[in-house]
Design an enzyme around this catalytic site. Structure first.
Site, mmCIF file in Angstrom:
data_model
loop_
_atom_site.group_PDB
_atom_site.id
_atom_site.type_symbol
_atom_site.label_atom_id
_atom_site.label_comp_id
_atom_site.label_asym_id
_atom_site.label_seq_id
_atom_site.Cartn_x
_atom_site.Cartn_y
_atom_site.Cartn_z
ATOM 1 N N GLY A 1 18.349 -14.215 27.384
ATOM 2 C CA GLY A 1 18.050 -13.133 26.576
ATOM 3 C C GLY A 1 17.184 -12.049 27.263
ATOM 4 N N HIS B 1 29.328 -17.334 22.935
ATOM 5 C CA HIS B 1 29.810 -18.573 23.485
ATOM 6 C C HIS B 1 30.984 -19.037 22.413
ATOM 7 C CE1 HIS B 1 29.858 -22.205 25.337
ATOM 8 N NE2 HIS B 1 29.054 -22.948 24.436
ATOM 9 N N SER C 1 17.092 -24.827 59.130
ATOM 10 C CA SER C 1 16.859 -25.116 60.528
ATOM 11 C C SER C 1 18.261 -25.974 60.658
ATOM 12 C CB SER C 1 15.768 -26.224 60.620
ATOM 13 O OG SER C 1 15.827 -27.172 59.840
ATOM 14 N N GLU D 1 26.806 -26.613 33.092
ATOM 15 C CA GLU D 1 25.707 -27.046 32.478
ATOM 16 C C GLU D 1 25.321 -28.488 32.647
ATOM 17 O OE1 GLU D 1 24.912 -23.987 28.498
ATOM 18 O OE2 GLU D 1 25.995 -26.051 28.317
ATOM 19 N N SER E 1 12.590 -16.873 7.770
ATOM 20 C CA SER E 1 12.354 -17.247 9.145
ATOM 21 C C SER E 1 11.172 -16.562 9.624
ATOM 22 C CB SER E 1 13.734 -16.501 9.663
ATOM 23 O OG SER E 1 13.496 -16.434 10.897
ATOM 24 N N GLN F 1 25.026 -25.582 16.931
ATOM 25 C CA GLN F 1 25.170 -26.489 15.960
ATOM 26 C C GLN F 1 24.920 -25.903 14.446
ATOM 27 O OE1 GLN F 1 22.754 -26.367 18.336
ATOM 28 N NE2 GLN F 1 20.859 -27.239 17.751
ATOM 29 N N TYR F 2 24.373 -24.630 14.370
ATOM 30 C CA TYR F 2 24.079 -24.070 12.937
ATOM 31 C C TYR F 2 25.198 -23.066 12.543
ATOM 32 C CZ TYR F 2 19.514 -26.205 14.262
ATOM 33 O OH TYR F 2 18.619 -27.177 14.380
ATOM 34 N N GLN F 3 25.950 -22.755 13.482
ATOM 35 C CA GLN F 3 26.791 -21.698 13.383
ATOM 36 C C GLN F 3 27.843 -21.890 12.087
ATOM 37 O OE1 GLN F 3 28.803 -19.952 17.014
ATOM 38 N NE2 GLN F 3 26.739 -19.560 17.784
#
Length: 350
Positions: free
Chosen positions: A135, A109, A253, A196, A52, A85-87
């Site tokens: 973050g 989340h 106004s 969202e 990574s 989507q990767y968790q």
């Protein structure tokens, strides 16, 4: 019923003494969690793929970095901060086979727990600390001696110490300086997705884009249209943050207020569409659509990204934003955010 809110004196950092916390992912939230916890005296290890690009970022900031499997094997608390989507893949391949008995699993989340994509066994505490800000703001506020509010939840509490652990984590993050509001994984997930899709992104973005198109199609200068439908929005939202809708209204106004009251763009038809989208969130239809597309290589997602990144308003914005002297400080924030997001963040633990 009034919401339950915890503050600085409600969290005890000693709960984390002698415990190692693994932060899985080093994107927008990951870097903030890792650095804030480290600076609060918590023993932190960052879990990443060895290849990574985020490995260098984390090491440069003095953090211990190991593979996700290695970090998970030695951690007492595992905070999973990879993209939604990767968790589940990371959990199945690297975390679940290596996690210590009784180690806590944490999230920022509720998506994967609520929709059942991740199912820790019953001996693992499962909690959530979800900052109400990106973050780089979480990190910046911590460094300034302040904090970003969070919502917190406990889904599994086999030992009875789930809330103490959750509040200790929130305190180490700096969040209890601002406050932590009690919620559930279900409530956080469904309201977050609803906000969202219908207001923050799918609502505001579409209003701005369509308003710009209506004005320019009618022959008005793009620059003037941008000022009216996009630039001034930030100032109005700042007023909402300071004093709610009423302050935003009385700061404008009488003409603007009257136009607000008689406006028919957002009407009961819009409410019905919002209710429809809420139902799709509640029954899991949206989650399935998103995950199925991601599993197929995200063709629809990429198509939409390409489409909306080339909207006409995006050709005008950069030139006009350069005129705003007060945006200069914001450029630094944007650069910082971008360095931890985009392709790097998406590749962080895959």
């Amino acid at each position: 019923m009034a919401a339950q809110i915890w503050y600085e004196n409600d969290g005890d950092l000693s709960v984390l003494e002698g415990k190692k916390v693994a932060i899985i992912g080093y994107g927008s939230q990951g870097h903030a969690h890792a650095l804030n916890l480290r600076d609060s005296g918590v023993d932190v290890v960052v879990g990443l793929r060895p290849t990574s690009k985020s490995v260098d970022f984390a090491k440069e900031q003095g953090l211990e970095v190991k593979s996700v499997a290695e970090a998970s094997a030695e951690a007492d608390v595992i905070m999973i901060l990879a993209p939604d989507q990767y968790q589940r893949t990371i959990w199945a391949n690297d975390i679940e086979p290596n996690i210590k008995p009784g180690a806590a699993v944490a999230f920022a989340h509720g998506f994967n727990i609520h929709y059942g994509y991740i199912k820790p066994s019953e001996d693992h505490p499962v909690f959530m600390v979800a900052p109400k800000g990106p973050g780089h703001i979480v990190r910046r506020e911590y460094a300034a001696g302040r904090g970003v509010p969070v919502v917190v939840a406990v889904e599994q509490d086999p030992r009875g110490d789930g809330w103490a652990l959750t509040l200790a984590y929130a305190k180490a993050l700096g969040a209890l300086r601002a406050g932590a509001i009690k919620t559930t994984f279900k409530e956080e997930t469904e309201t977050d997705l609803f906000g969202e899709q219908n207001v923050l992104m799918g609502g505001v973005n579409k209003l701005v884009e369509m308003g710009f198109e209506v004005l320019t199609d009618a022959g008005y200068q793009p620059e003037i249209a941008y000022f009216e439908v996009c630039h001034e929005l930030k100032m109005l939202v700042d007023l909402m943050n300071e004093g709610g809708l009423n302050k935003a209204r009385w700061s404008c106004s009488d003409t603007a207020q009257y136009g607000d009251y008689v406006n028919t763009v957002i009407n009961e038809d819009c409410r019905k569409r919002m209710e429809y989208h809420l139902q799709r969130i509640q029954d899991g239809s949206f989650a399935k659509e998103f995950i199925d597309d991601q599993d197929a290589g995200a063709p629809h997602f990429k198509e939409l990204q390409e489409k909306y990144s080339n909207e006409r308003i995006e050709t005008v914005g950069p030139k006009l934003r350069a005129m705003f002297s007060w945006n200069k400080d914001g450029v630094k924030d944007a650069d910082e955010a971008n360095s931890f997001t985009g392709k790097i963040a998406r590749a962080q633990v895959q």
